[in-house]
Design a protein around this motif. Structure first.
Motif, PDB file in Angstrom:
ATOM      1  N   ARG A 153       0.877  -1.177   0.000  1.00 60.03           N
ATOM      2  CA  ARG A 153       0.000   0.000   0.000  1.00 60.03           C
ATOM      3  C   ARG A 153       0.911   1.222   0.000  1.00 60.03           C
ATOM      4  NH1 ARG A 153      -5.580   0.797   1.107  1.00 60.03           N
ATOM      5  NH2 ARG A 153      -5.768  -1.470   1.150  1.00 60.03           N
ATOM      6  N   PRO A 208      -3.001  -0.488  -3.903  1.00 55.17           N
ATOM      7  CA  PRO A 208      -3.741   0.707  -3.474  1.00 55.17           C
ATOM      8  C   PRO A 208      -2.792   1.875  -3.223  1.00 55.17           C
ATOM      9  CG  PRO A 208      -4.557  -1.228  -2.339  1.00 55.17           C
ATOM     10  CD  PRO A 208      -3.328  -1.665  -3.086  1.00 55.17           C
ATOM     11  N   THR A 209      -3.089   3.004  -3.853  1.00 60.45           N
ATOM     12  CA  THR A 209      -2.209   4.176  -3.775  1.00 60.45           C
ATOM     13  C   THR A 209      -3.033   5.431  -3.516  1.00 60.45           C
ATOM     14  OG1 THR A 209      -0.621   3.180  -5.315  1.00 60.45           O
ATOM     15  CG2 THR A 209      -0.506   5.569  -5.026  1.00 60.45           C
ATOM     16  N   MET A 210      -2.511   6.279  -2.644  1.00 65.22           N
ATOM     17  CA  MET A 210      -3.128   7.580  -2.397  1.00 65.22           C
ATOM     18  C   MET A 210      -2.067   8.664  -2.494  1.00 65.22           C
ATOM     19  SD  MET A 210      -5.234   9.042   0.924  1.00 65.22           S
ATOM     20  CE  MET A 210      -6.812   8.321   0.428  1.00 65.22           C
ATOM     21  N   SER A 248     -12.678   3.717  -7.099  1.00 64.00           N
ATOM     22  CA  SER A 248     -12.012   3.938  -8.373  1.00 64.00           C
ATOM     23  C   SER A 248     -11.248   5.252  -8.319  1.00 64.00           C
ATOM     24  CB  SER A 248     -13.047   3.986  -9.494  1.00 64.00           C
ATOM     25  OG  SER A 248     -13.971   5.021  -9.261  1.00 64.00           O
ATOM     26  N   GLN A 249     -10.419   5.490  -9.351  1.00 62.80           N
ATOM     27  CA  GLN A 249      -9.556   6.673  -9.351  1.00 62.80           C
ATOM     28  C   GLN A 249     -10.399   7.940  -9.248  1.00 62.80           C
ATOM     29  OE1 GLN A 249      -6.829   6.770 -12.538  1.00 62.80           O
ATOM     30  NE2 GLN A 249      -5.811   8.598 -11.862  1.00 62.80           N
ATOM     31  N   PHE A 278      -7.074   5.659   4.710  1.00 61.92           N
ATOM     32  CA  PHE A 278      -6.480   4.937   3.590  1.00 61.92           C
ATOM     33  C   PHE A 278      -5.902   3.598   4.025  1.00 61.92           C
ATOM     34  CE2 PHE A 278      -2.472   4.192   1.128  1.00 61.92           C
ATOM     35  CZ  PHE A 278      -3.076   3.749  -0.051  1.00 61.92           C
ATOM     36  N   GLN A 310     -11.667  -0.117  -1.755  1.00 62.89           N
ATOM     37  CA  GLN A 310     -10.835   0.767  -2.570  1.00 62.89           C
ATOM     38  C   GLN A 310     -11.665   1.356  -3.697  1.00 62.89           C
ATOM     39  OE1 GLN A 310      -7.894   1.658  -1.871  1.00 62.89           O
ATOM     40  NE2 GLN A 310      -7.297   2.776  -3.697  1.00 62.89           N
ATOM     41  N   GLY A 369      -5.952   3.557 -10.631  1.00 61.62           N
ATOM     42  CA  GLY A 369      -6.785   3.466  -9.448  1.00 61.62           C
ATOM     43  C   GLY A 369      -6.402   4.364  -8.299  1.00 61.62           C
ATOM     44  N   ALA A 370      -5.419   5.241  -8.485  1.00 58.20           N
ATOM     45  CA  ALA A 370      -4.945   6.063  -7.373  1.00 58.20           C
ATOM     46  C   ALA A 370      -5.999   7.077  -6.945  1.00 58.20           C
ATOM     47  CB  ALA A 370      -3.658   6.786  -7.753  1.00 58.20           C
ATOM     48  N   GLN A 371      -6.044   7.339  -5.644  1.00 59.69           N
ATOM     49  CA  GLN A 371      -6.865   8.409  -5.106  1.00 59.69           C
ATOM     50  C   GLN A 371      -5.989   9.654  -4.924  1.00 59.69           C
ATOM     51  OE1 GLN A 371      -9.420   7.111  -1.658  1.00 59.69           O
ATOM     52  NE2 GLN A 371      -8.106   5.322  -1.809  1.00 59.69           N
TER      53      GLN A 371
END
Length: 268
Positions: A107, A198-200, A260-261, A252, A258, A224-226
Motif C-alpha cells: 500500500r 492501493p495508492t493515495m 475507483s480513481q 487509507f 478501494q 486506481g490512485a486516489q
C-alpha cells in the motif's frame, strides 16, 4: 552502512515504513506516531542515508542507489510487504521502492511528492533556483531560514521553523546538495502504470514547493490512485495540518474498500 531508525512501537504487529523529506529525519513523522500506534500500527521511520543519524557510504547519492540500500536494510528486519508513506523526497524513494521491489510494498501513500518535478510558474522557478544556488554556493545551513519560512510562514509555527532549521544545519552539506540534484533528475513518469497496489496521493492545497498540478499528474498516472487535497495545508502537510492528515492516512490504511480513481477535496 548504519541506518538509524525510530521504532516507537515494536510490540505492534503491523509495520508501516515512513520516509522523510529533504533536510529532515525520521522523527519528522513524530506527529503521526501516536495516531498510528493507537490504530495498531508499528511506525518504522528511518533516517535516510546521509541525514539525521544515518551514515552514508555511497560516493554518489541518487534515488535508485538509496532505494536499493533501503530495500536491503528492510529485508529480514521487518515483516513485508508493508504499507509505505513518503513525503516529498521520501515519496520519490517510496515510488522507486514500489517499482523495483514490489514484494516489499502492499500500500502506497505519496505525500507532497512527484514523479517529475519541473516548475510551472516563474514564482516556483525563482524559489527552487534560489534554494539550489544558496545551497551550492553557501551551504545547506545558509538556506535553512529561507526553507523554514517557506514551509512554515505562520506566526504560530515558530517552533516548527526552529526544528527544521536545526535539522538542516545538522545535515551533511554535500549530501544535501547531491540529494537536491538527484530530485531534479528524478523521472518516474514512464513506469507509473506499473503500480497496481492501493495508492493515495496526499497534497496540501497551499503547497508552493511541489505544484498541485504536478501532484495531480502523479495520481493520474497510477491506475486506481486516489488524490486527496487537504485545505489549508502547505508542503509540510504532516506538520501543519496534523489532525487532518492523520485522519486521511488512517482512512487509507484501513479502508472499507478501494474506490475507483478520483480526486477528493476533503476537510476531515
Amino acid at each position: 552502512m548504519a541506518i538509524y531508525c525510530y521504532d516507537p512501537a515494536p510490540y505492534n504487529g503491523r509495520p508501516i515504513l515512513l520516509l522523510h523529506g529533504l533536510g529532515a529525519d525520521g522523527h519528522s513523522w513524530g506527529l503521526q506516531f501516536p495516531a498510528l500506534i493507537e490504530a495498531g500500527f508499528r511506525p518504522i521511520a528511518p533516517d535516510l542515508p546521509g541525514f539525521g543519524h544515518s551514515s552514508v557510504v555511497e560516493p554518489h547519492w541518487d534515488i535508485p542507489s538509496i532505494t536499493a540500500l533501503m530495500a536491503d536494510w528492510l529485508q529480514g528486519r521487518f515483516e513485508t510487504p508493508m504499507p509505505v508513506a513518503g513525503l516529498s523526497m521520501g515519496g520519490t524513494i517510496a515510488l522507486q521502492l514500489t517499482l523495483t521491489r514490489p514484494d516489499l510494498v502492499n500500500r502506497l501513500a505519496l505525500v507532497s511528492t512527484f514523479a517529475f518535478l519541473r516548475p510551472r510558474h516563474w514564482q516556483d522557478l525563482t524559489y527552487l533556483l534560489k534554494r539550489f544556488l544558496v545551497a551550492v554556493t553557501r551551504g545547506s545551513a545558509a538556506q535553512a531560514d529561507m526553507v523554514a519560512f517557506h514551509l512554515f510562514p505562520n506566526p504560530d509555527q515558530a517552533d516548527l521553523r526552529r526544528e527544521l532549521v536545526q535539522l538542516i544545519d545538522e545535515s551533511d552539506p554535500e549530501v544535501y546538495r547531491t540529494a537536491m540534484r538527484a530530485l531534479v533528475r528524478f523521472d518516474g513518469r514512464r513506469r507509473l502504470s506499473e503500480i497496481h497496489i492501493p495508492t493515495m496521493v496526499i497534497s496540501g492545497a497551499l503547497d508552493s514547493t511541489v505544484p498541485i498540478e504536478t501532484q495531480r499528474e502523479l495520481a493520474r498516472g497510477i491506475p486506481g490512485a486516489q488524490h486527496v487535497i487537504i485545505p489549508g495545508a502547505r508542503h509540510a502537510v504532516i506538520a501543519d495540518q496534523t489532525a487532518r492528515f492523520n485522519s486521511v492516512l488512517l482512512d487509507f490504511l484501513q479502508p472499507a474498500g478501494q474506490p475507483s480513481q478520483s480526486e477528493t477535496f476533503r476537510t476531515p
